[in-house]
Design an enzyme around this catalytic site. Structure first.
Site, PDB file in Angstrom:
ATOM      1  N   PHE A 131       0.832  -1.197   0.000  1.00 51.53           N
ATOM      2  CA  PHE A 131       0.000   0.000   0.000  1.00 51.53           C
ATOM      3  C   PHE A 131       0.871   1.252   0.000  1.00 51.53           C
ATOM      4  O   PHE A 131       1.860   1.326   0.743  1.00 51.53           O
ATOM      5  CB  PHE A 131      -0.863   0.079   1.275  1.00 51.53           C
ATOM      6  CG  PHE A 131      -1.824  -1.048   1.468  1.00 51.53           C
ATOM      7  CD1 PHE A 131      -3.119  -0.995   0.959  1.00 51.53           C
ATOM      8  CD2 PHE A 131      -1.446  -2.169   2.202  1.00 51.53           C
ATOM      9  CE1 PHE A 131      -4.009  -2.030   1.179  1.00 51.53           C
ATOM     10  CE2 PHE A 131      -2.332  -3.212   2.422  1.00 51.53           C
ATOM     11  CZ  PHE A 131      -3.625  -3.141   1.901  1.00 51.53           C
ATOM     12  N   ASP A 132       0.464   2.250  -0.775  1.00 51.76           N
ATOM     13  CA  ASP A 132       0.973   3.596  -0.574  1.00 51.76           C
ATOM     14  C   ASP A 132       0.354   4.135   0.713  1.00 51.76           C
ATOM     15  O   ASP A 132      -0.629   3.591   1.226  1.00 51.76           O
ATOM     16  CB  ASP A 132       0.588   4.460  -1.777  1.00 51.76           C
ATOM     17  CG  ASP A 132       1.090   5.886  -1.656  1.00 51.76           C
ATOM     18  OD1 ASP A 132       2.149   6.104  -1.044  1.00 51.76           O
ATOM     19  OD2 ASP A 132       0.410   6.794  -2.166  1.00 51.76           O
TER      20      ASP A 132
END
Length: 304
Positions: free
Chosen positions: A162-163
């Site tokens: 995930f960013d």
């Protein structure tokens, strides 16, 4: 007693996200929906090849055991019912018989069905549907159908990257960066290091994955997560403290200070990566399955 999806991680996925229907989609774009339906009918007995999100779905379903169903994958597609028949047959051919539910809307917007499904994730190749799903509060990403396929080096792990800002977290800090630059962003985050960031659109998915990991039991599967962000010290601290406040730990954290994410993701080998920045997603897609999360200021419509 009626059936229920309560206490399951529910993934809603479009046909093009699960299987490779790019040739058929070219016919749709070039000709019309009638030609597309005719081609799908002609290929009814031909299983479609796995698509970008296939590995993610297959591994998530492996958390299910004969005693306990913990994951539900539902087909949610603009396809017509005949094309849907081919999708179900492709599921059977590729060893996904537990995918038994589907909604096929024949061109109509499908995202409204996320509510009765209680979906924790929506994956689609349709940008407009993803934006609407995010607007309704559901974690959603546009699958880059040109993405590299996931590797097979970790069959017992679901690996998801995930960013941070505008994905797991809100875009609060990103707005400071966009408006005032890097130095102001670093000062802002240092000053607020002890103050948790507001949640972003994908926090509910991270929570659901955390819950699935804790309940994995005898499935033999586990989840490995990574935070892959353009942040660097000192702005890293607020991100870590936010996860601590949520009582959720990620397995790996990469604070890259603006370096291209693609090669780092290639080393992590995720089954899927989520980011709000088109440049990062495009870079990642050359190495791993990737999806664009069209949320936050980076995806705000340009003023006319």
């Amino acid at each position: 007693m009626s059936a229920s999806l309560q206490n399951r991680l529910v993934v809603a996925i479009s046909s093009r996200a699960l299987f490779d229907f790019e040739e058929e989609n070219t016919v749709f774009d070039r000709d019309n929906d009638a030609a597309y339906r005719a081609l799908q009918h002609q290929r009814l007995e031909v299983p479609a090849s796995p698509g970008v999100a296939f590995s993610l779905v297959r591994k998530l379903l492996a958390f299910n055991t004969p005693e306990q169903a913990r994951v539900e994958v539902v087909l949610l597609s603009r396809n017509d019912p005949v094309s849907g028949l081919r999708v179900f047959r492709s599921c059977q051919a590729h060893g996904l018989p537990s995918i038994q539910r589907g909604v096929f809307t024949q061109g109509r917007e499908p995202f409204g069905y996320l509510r009765p499904l209680g979906a924790h994730l929506f994956l689609s190749a349709n940008e407009a549907d993803v934006r609407q799903a995010l607007h309704l509060g559901y974690p959603a990403a546009r699958v880059l159908t040109e993405s590299a396929q996931a590797g097979n080096a970790h069959p017992q792990e679901v690996r998801i990257a995930f960013d941070g800002d505008a994905v797991l977290f809100s875009d609060e800090a990103e707005r400071v960066f966009q408006a005032q630059g890097l130095d102001a962003f670093q000062r802002h985050e240092s000053d607020k290091a002890a103050q948790p960031l507001p949640q972003g659109p994908f926090k509910p998915l991270l929570v659901a994955l955390h819950r699935l990991q804790q309940a994995s039991g005898s499935s033999g599967m586990r989840i490995r997560t990574a935070l892959v962000t353009a942040r660097s010290a000192p702005a890293h601290e607020r991100a870590i403290r936010t996860l601590m406040d949520w009582n959720i730990a990620v397995d790996e954290a990469m604070f890259l200070g603006g370096l291209p994410k693609g090669e780092f993701l290639r080393e992590f080998e995720p089954d899927f990566f989520f980011d709000d920045q088109t440049g990062h997603v495009t870079s990642a897609a050359r190495h791993v399955p990737a999806g664009h999360v069209s949320s936050g200021i980076a995806n705000a419509p340009l003023a006319g």
